[in-house]
Design a protein around this motif. Structure first.
Motif, short mmCIF file in Angstrom:
data_model
loop_
_atom_site.label_atom_id
_atom_site.label_comp_id
_atom_site.label_asym_id
_atom_site.label_seq_id
_atom_site.Cartn_x
_atom_site.Cartn_y
_atom_site.Cartn_z
N ILE A 18 3.94 27.99 60.72
CA ILE A 18 4.18 28.11 59.28
C ILE A 18 4.37 29.59 59.01
O ILE A 18 3.48 30.40 59.26
CB ILE A 18 2.99 27.56 58.45
CG1 ILE A 18 2.74 26.08 58.76
CG2 ILE A 18 3.22 27.79 56.96
CD1 ILE A 18 3.82 25.14 58.32
N SER A 21 4.75 30.17 52.51
CA SER A 21 4.69 29.06 51.58
C SER A 21 5.08 29.55 50.20
O SER A 21 4.99 30.74 49.90
CB SER A 21 3.29 28.44 51.55
OG SER A 21 2.36 29.38 51.08
N TYR A 22 5.55 28.64 49.38
CA TYR A 22 5.92 28.96 48.02
C TYR A 22 5.57 27.76 47.17
O TYR A 22 6.03 26.65 47.44
CB TYR A 22 7.42 29.27 47.92
CG TYR A 22 7.86 29.49 46.49
CD1 TYR A 22 7.54 30.67 45.84
CD2 TYR A 22 8.54 28.51 45.80
CE1 TYR A 22 7.91 30.87 44.53
CE2 TYR A 22 8.91 28.71 44.49
CZ TYR A 22 8.60 29.88 43.85
OH TYR A 22 8.96 30.08 42.57
N SER A 24 4.30 24.58 46.17
CA SER A 24 3.78 23.49 47.00
C SER A 24 4.67 23.24 48.23
O SER A 24 4.68 22.16 48.78
CB SER A 24 3.66 22.22 46.17
OG SER A 24 4.93 21.80 45.74
N LYS A 26 5.97 24.40 52.20
CA LYS A 26 5.64 25.11 53.43
C LYS A 26 6.96 25.43 54.14
O LYS A 26 7.84 24.57 54.22
CB LYS A 26 4.76 24.27 54.36
CG LYS A 26 3.43 23.88 53.74
CD LYS A 26 2.58 25.08 53.45
CE LYS A 26 1.25 24.66 52.85
NZ LYS A 26 0.61 25.69 52.09
N LYS A 28 8.75 26.88 57.69
CA LYS A 28 8.49 27.16 59.10
C LYS A 28 9.80 27.35 59.84
O LYS A 28 10.86 26.92 59.38
CB LYS A 28 7.68 26.03 59.74
CG LYS A 28 8.37 24.69 59.76
CD LYS A 28 7.46 23.61 60.32
CE LYS A 28 8.13 22.26 60.22
NZ LYS A 28 7.28 21.20 60.72
N CYS A 44 5.77 13.65 52.31
CA CYS A 44 6.57 14.82 51.97
C CYS A 44 8.02 14.68 52.42
O CYS A 44 8.33 13.98 53.38
CB CYS A 44 5.96 16.08 52.57
SG CYS A 44 5.95 16.12 54.36
N GLU A 46 11.47 16.75 53.85
CA GLU A 46 11.65 17.84 54.80
C GLU A 46 13.11 18.29 54.78
O GLU A 46 14.01 17.48 55.04
CB GLU A 46 11.25 17.34 56.20
CG GLU A 46 10.89 18.39 57.17
CD GLU A 46 10.24 17.83 58.43
OE1 GLU A 46 9.33 18.47 58.94
OE2 GLU A 46 10.66 16.76 58.92
N ILE A 93 11.79 23.41 55.46
CA ILE A 93 11.01 23.55 54.24
C ILE A 93 10.47 22.16 53.91
O ILE A 93 11.23 21.21 53.76
CB ILE A 93 11.86 24.09 53.08
CG1 ILE A 93 12.46 25.44 53.49
CG2 ILE A 93 11.03 24.19 51.80
CD1 ILE A 93 13.53 25.94 52.56
N ARG A 94 9.16 22.08 53.85
CA ARG A 94 8.50 20.80 53.65
C ARG A 94 7.73 20.83 52.34
O ARG A 94 6.97 21.76 52.08
CB ARG A 94 7.55 20.52 54.81
CG ARG A 94 6.84 19.19 54.71
CD ARG A 94 5.88 18.98 55.83
NE ARG A 94 6.60 18.81 57.08
CZ ARG A 94 6.02 18.72 58.26
NH1 ARG A 94 4.71 18.78 58.35
NH2 ARG A 94 6.72 18.57 59.34
N SER A 95 7.95 19.80 51.52
CA SER A 95 7.13 19.70 50.31
C SER A 95 5.75 19.25 50.73
O SER A 95 5.59 18.34 51.52
CB SER A 95 7.75 18.69 49.34
OG SER A 95 7.84 17.41 49.92
N ALA A 96 4.76 19.97 50.26
CA ALA A 96 3.38 19.64 50.64
C ALA A 96 2.74 18.79 49.54
O ALA A 96 2.91 19.09 48.37
CB ALA A 96 2.58 20.92 50.84
#
Length: 102
Positions: A18, A21-22, A24, A26, A28, A44, A46, A93-96
């Motif tokens: 990772i 982050s921004y 919510s 992540k 990587k 989430c 992706e 970029i994954r929504s957490a």
């Protein structure tokens, strides 16, 4: 962040560090080697953004050929895998999910 700097060189083939982050989300750097294996994220979305080389983002019903500059959003709950073709690198970029408890 400069991804060409030595700070971001990985020795573990499947390392998915990772890098930030921004809100919510992540962020990587993903460097697929071979095939990753089928998996699903139930909580989430992706977003894959190819920044180097080529890889295939496989869904059960289609294959998406990714090369530098391409992007694709894998919606939550959609089974997928990646297969490296040539020296691939992508920003993922994954929504957490919101795990904050008020």
């Amino acid at each position: 962040m400069n991804q060409n700097s030595r700070e971001h060189v990985k020795t573990d083939v499947w390392s998915q560090e990772i890098t930030g982050s921004y809100s919510s989300f992540k962020v990587k750097i993903f460097e697929p080697k071979g095939e990753f294996g089928w998996h699903v994220h139930d909580d989430c979305d992706e977003l894959f953004v190819a920044i180097q080389g080529e890889f295939i983002l496989k869904l059960r019903d289609k294959d998406i050929h990714m090369k530098e500059g391409d992007s694709y959003l894998v919606a939550k709950g959609l089974e997928h895998t990646t297969v490296c073709i040539r020296d691939a690198k992508a920003v993922v970029i994954r929504s957490a999910p919101n795990r904050n408890v008020a």
